[in-house]
Write a protein that holds these residues in place. Structure first.
Motif, PDB file in Angstrom:
ATOM      1  N   ALA A   1      -9.454  -9.569  -0.814  1.00  0.00           N
ATOM      2  CA  ALA A   1      -9.271  -8.112  -0.789  1.00  0.00           C
ATOM      3  C   ALA A   1      -8.247  -7.704   0.266  1.00  0.00           C
ATOM      4  CB  ALA A   1     -10.610  -7.418  -0.527  1.00  0.00           C
ATOM      5  N   LEU A   2      -8.210  -8.417   1.382  1.00  0.00           N
ATOM      6  CA  LEU A   2      -7.194  -8.136   2.397  1.00  0.00           C
ATOM      7  C   LEU A   2      -5.792  -8.309   1.805  1.00  0.00           C
ATOM      8  CD1 LEU A   2      -8.757  -9.939   5.500  1.00  0.00           C
ATOM      9  CD2 LEU A   2      -8.407  -7.479   5.246  1.00  0.00           C
ATOM     10  N   GLY A   3      -5.620  -9.378   1.025  1.00  0.00           N
ATOM     11  CA  GLY A   3      -4.326  -9.615   0.380  1.00  0.00           C
ATOM     12  C   GLY A   3      -3.980  -8.536  -0.628  1.00  0.00           C
ATOM     13  N   THR A   4      -4.940  -8.176  -1.463  1.00  0.00           N
ATOM     14  CA  THR A   4      -4.699  -7.152  -2.488  1.00  0.00           C
ATOM     15  C   THR A   4      -4.417  -5.794  -1.849  1.00  0.00           C
ATOM     16  OG1 THR A   4      -6.195  -8.323  -3.988  1.00  0.00           O
ATOM     17  CG2 THR A   4      -5.661  -6.052  -4.552  1.00  0.00           C
ATOM     18  N   GLY A   5      -5.173  -5.455  -0.804  1.00  0.00           N
ATOM     19  CA  GLY A   5      -4.985  -4.173  -0.131  1.00  0.00           C
ATOM     20  C   GLY A   5      -3.616  -4.040   0.515  1.00  0.00           C
ATOM     21  N   LEU A   6      -3.066  -5.155   1.005  1.00  0.00           N
ATOM     22  CA  LEU A   6      -1.712  -5.138   1.571  1.00  0.00           C
ATOM     23  C   LEU A   6      -0.655  -5.017   0.482  1.00  0.00           C
ATOM     24  CD1 LEU A   6      -1.860  -7.947   4.299  1.00  0.00           C
ATOM     25  CD2 LEU A   6      -1.549  -5.505   4.700  1.00  0.00           C
ATOM     26  N   MET A   7      -0.920  -5.640  -0.666  1.00  0.00           N
ATOM     27  CA  MET A   7       0.118  -5.808  -1.683  1.00  0.00           C
ATOM     28  C   MET A   7       0.434  -4.539  -2.472  1.00  0.00           C
ATOM     29  SD  MET A   7      -0.029  -8.286  -4.960  1.00  0.00           S
ATOM     30  CE  MET A   7      -0.867  -9.489  -3.962  1.00  0.00           C
ATOM     31  N   LEU A   8      -0.585  -3.824  -2.907  1.00  0.00           N
ATOM     32  CA  LEU A   8      -0.360  -2.722  -3.855  1.00  0.00           C
ATOM     33  C   LEU A   8       0.523  -1.602  -3.292  1.00  0.00           C
ATOM     34  CD1 LEU A   8      -3.884  -2.544  -5.556  1.00  0.00           C
ATOM     35  CD2 LEU A   8      -1.804  -3.652  -6.391  1.00  0.00           C
ATOM     36  N   PRO A   9       0.280  -1.106  -2.062  1.00  0.00           N
ATOM     37  CA  PRO A   9       1.183  -0.070  -1.529  1.00  0.00           C
ATOM     38  C   PRO A   9       2.604  -0.592  -1.303  1.00  0.00           C
ATOM     39  CG  PRO A   9      -0.893  -0.114  -0.314  1.00  0.00           C
ATOM     40  CD  PRO A   9      -0.857  -1.351  -1.161  1.00  0.00           C
ATOM     41  N   VAL A  10       2.724  -1.865  -0.870  1.00  0.00           N
ATOM     42  CA  VAL A  10       4.055  -2.448  -0.659  1.00  0.00           C
ATOM     43  C   VAL A  10       4.837  -2.453  -1.963  1.00  0.00           C
ATOM     44  CG1 VAL A  10       5.290  -4.585  -0.096  1.00  0.00           C
ATOM     45  CG2 VAL A  10       3.361  -3.861   1.298  1.00  0.00           C
ATOM     46  N   MET A  11       4.157  -2.799  -3.043  1.00  0.00           N
ATOM     47  CA  MET A  11       4.801  -2.863  -4.351  1.00  0.00           C
ATOM     48  C   MET A  11       5.343  -1.491  -4.763  1.00  0.00           C
ATOM     49  SD  MET A  11       3.104  -4.289  -7.877  1.00  0.00           S
ATOM     50  CE  MET A  11       1.732  -3.142  -7.760  1.00  0.00           C
ATOM     51  N   MET A  12       4.519  -0.451  -4.659  1.00  0.00           N
ATOM     52  CA  MET A  12       4.963   0.883  -5.063  1.00  0.00           C
ATOM     53  C   MET A  12       6.065   1.400  -4.156  1.00  0.00           C
ATOM     54  SD  MET A  12       1.391   2.768  -6.139  1.00  0.00           S
ATOM     55  CE  MET A  12       2.239   4.278  -6.530  1.00  0.00           C
ATOM     56  N   ASN A  13       5.942   1.157  -2.849  1.00  0.00           N
ATOM     57  CA  ASN A  13       6.941   1.631  -1.904  1.00  0.00           C
ATOM     58  C   ASN A  13       8.294   0.973  -2.161  1.00  0.00           C
ATOM     59  OD1 ASN A  13       7.782   3.098   0.481  1.00  0.00           O
ATOM     60  ND2 ASN A  13       7.816   1.130   1.533  1.00  0.00           N
ATOM     61  N   THR A  14       8.274  -0.329  -2.487  1.00  0.00           N
ATOM     62  CA  THR A  14       9.525  -1.046  -2.752  1.00  0.00           C
ATOM     63  C   THR A  14      10.234  -0.487  -3.975  1.00  0.00           C
ATOM     64  OG1 THR A  14       8.575  -3.061  -1.798  1.00  0.00           O
ATOM     65  CG2 THR A  14      10.521  -3.336  -3.183  1.00  0.00           C
ATOM     66  N   ILE A  15       9.473  -0.160  -5.017  1.00  0.00           N
ATOM     67  CA  ILE A  15      10.060   0.438  -6.228  1.00  0.00           C
ATOM     68  C   ILE A  15      10.734   1.761  -5.884  1.00  0.00           C
ATOM     69  CG2 ILE A  15       9.526   1.482  -8.475  1.00  0.00           C
ATOM     70  CD1 ILE A  15       9.420  -1.553  -8.513  1.00  0.00           C
ATOM     71  N   LEU A  16      10.074   2.574  -5.046  1.00  0.00           N
ATOM     72  CA  LEU A  16      10.645   3.868  -4.660  1.00  0.00           C
ATOM     73  C   LEU A  16      11.961   3.696  -3.909  1.00  0.00           C
ATOM     74  CD1 LEU A  16       7.451   5.747  -3.402  1.00  0.00           C
ATOM     75  CD2 LEU A  16       8.747   6.253  -5.472  1.00  0.00           C
TER      76      LEU A  16
END
Length: 485
Positions: free
Chosen positions: A120-135
């Motif tokens: 869950a620590l990995g997933t919690g870090l990943m999802l916002p990073v993914m959306m922010n990078t797209i932006l």
């Protein structure tokens, strides 16, 4: 200061960036994490038998996942200003891989739970990073298609997860649910290490420890409290006091963010009206979505007496159609704007839930499949277009905060929605048995489900009213200047 100033010039060079490999690296990692999250629930009976534990204990494997993500995601806005895209994503995937290995080899329930926390620590870090990078790497006029690809991955994992899990459980040990994910996670790490590069600004703001503590108490308490309420009783002291502590922590956290110079979650994002409207819409919509995610499997397995594998197969077409529709909706969003998609999408959601509220023990599997497909098409027309609309209005420095806010509140909405609709269903079932003592278990469950879907329909109407206020937004002058540069 010079180093920070140099880092801020990074967006100038984004015109020559290769977006394809970056997006591919993000999508592979997200797919692995989200697929694994949906694989495990169907294995609960096997895990209960192997470790000799009851339903309330095994539920912690899901509850702790939501809890960790609910606590961690608000802090990702700060982390993304301290660490590069590569560092954040690779750290997330390495954590996820470590958690998966721990789960696969766990000799006890306690160690399996530790593995889930690390995942869950990995997933919690990943999802916002993914959306922010797209932006950051896509200009506003092309973001819909890119966010649609993310939507494809986010929905395709849950679509095939239960069916794949049922097949694995029928033929192999539950440990294979984790073992088969390990090579995928390793591939994601290797691919990202080759192709992913940093695209974000490192401002390295001051770390406010008190804000992190208040955030953890606030969001953690609310997610845990509602999750616990969904498992048992609202009058349980653990539920009451956790929600009280969470509510107080959240209020103090909000006050703190408004008075410190460098908040870890910048609430000034809510000064942008379209972001605020989208946030409320997604909160309401996620509650409605969670009602069907929780209630439909119960209906299929208890009322229609399907196996878990067959129930997964029944719900898979809707998930697959949703995944296919996500990039299509993204392209349509880029061309026509949000209203053309969001209003009809919400109408489709309402239509499907309207008919779901009349299900009975005579309802056929084909009827459920059809309504579920309609629901998932509607969701695909709303989710990513709405998020993209809200985030498009924010200036660049608020991207990490906007994505963190949306991801956090979706976790909160999921916990609230689950607790709310399970409670409504349980109350409806209890009242039905009080009036019809000779009724079967399936009839009682269906009566409770009808009550829950009726409330979901009313919540959906609220979502539609909110959706009427959404429109295409102009990019903020600050953001436009940076992206043109």
């Amino acid at each position: 200061m010079n180093a920070a100033g140099t880092e801020k010039q990074a967006p100038v060079d984004l015109s020559g960036i290769k977006r394809g490999p970056i997006v591919a690296a993000l999508i592979i990692g997200a797919f692995v994490a989200i697929l694994n999250e949906t694989l495990l629930n169907i294995a609960f009976p096997d895990l209960m038998k192997e470790f000799g534990i009851g339903p309330s204990t095994i539920q912690w494997l899901s509850t702790v996942y939501m809890l960790v993500i609910g606590i961690l995601v608000p802090v990702t806005a700060l982390l993304q200003q301290w660490f590069t895209t590569r560092q954040m994503f690779l750290s997330a995937m390495i954590l996820f891989l470590a958690g998966t290995v721990i789960c696969a080899a766990a000799p006890s329930f306690e160690l399996l739970l530790v593995g889930r926390i690390v995942q869950a620590l990995g997933t919690g870090l990943m999802l916002p990073v993914m959306m922010n990078t797209i932006l950051v790497i896509y200009p506003p006029e092309n973001r819909g298609a890119a966010m649609g690809m993310i939507g494809l991955v986010i929905m395709f994992g849950p679509a095939i997860g239960p069916t794949l899990s049922g097949f694995i459980i029928d033929h192999l040990s539950w440990r294979w649910l984790f073992i088969l994910v390990i090579p995928l996670a390793i591939f994601s790490i290797l691919f990202a290490s080759m192709f992913l590069r940093n695209v974000t600004d490192l401002t390295k703001p001051k770390v406010d420890i008190l804000s992190i503590v208040l955030s953890s108490i606030g969001f953690g308490g609310i997610v845990y409290g509602f999750s616990k309420a969904g498992e048992g009783s609202w009058s349980d002291p653990a539920v009451v006091w956790t929600l009280v502590a969470g509510g107080i922590g959240l209020i103090l956290f909000i006050i703190r963010q408004l008075i410190v110079r460098e908040p870890i979650l910048d609430l000034r994002a809510f000064k942008y009206p379209m972001f605020s409207i989208v946030t409320v819409l997604l909160l309401v919509l996620m509650m409605t979505l969670f009602s069907t995610m929780i209630l439909l499997p119960l209906f299929l397995q208890t009322a229609l007496l399907m196996t878990a594998f067959k129930a997964g197969l029944t719900l898979m077409p809707g998930g697959v159609v949703n995944g296919i529709m996500a990039p299509i909706s993204g392209k349509l969003f880029d061309k026509f704007g949000p209203r053309v998609l969001i209003i009809p999408g919400l109408v489709l959601v309402l239509i499907s839930i309207f008919f779901f509220k009349d299900i009975s023990v005579e309802t056929t599997a084909g009827y459920v499949v059809t309504l579920h497909i309609v629901l998932m098409i509607g969701i695909s027309m709303v989710m990513m277009p709405a998020q993209t609309t809200g985030l498009n209005q924010l200036p660049r420095h608020l991207y990490p905060h906007g994505t963190a806010i949306l991801n956090t509140l979706q976790q909160v909405a999921g916990a609230i929605g689950t607790a709310l609709f399970i409670s409504i269903m349980s109350s409806g079932t209890k009242n039905y048995f009080a009036s019809n003592p000779q009724a079967t278990e399936a009839e009682g469950l269906v009566a409770g489900l009808q009550d829950a879907f009726l409330i979901a329909f009313l919540v959906g109407i609220i979502a539609l009213v909110i959706g009427l206020f959404i429109k295409r937004v102009n990019v903020s002058p600050e953001q436009e200047k940076k992206e043109v540069a």
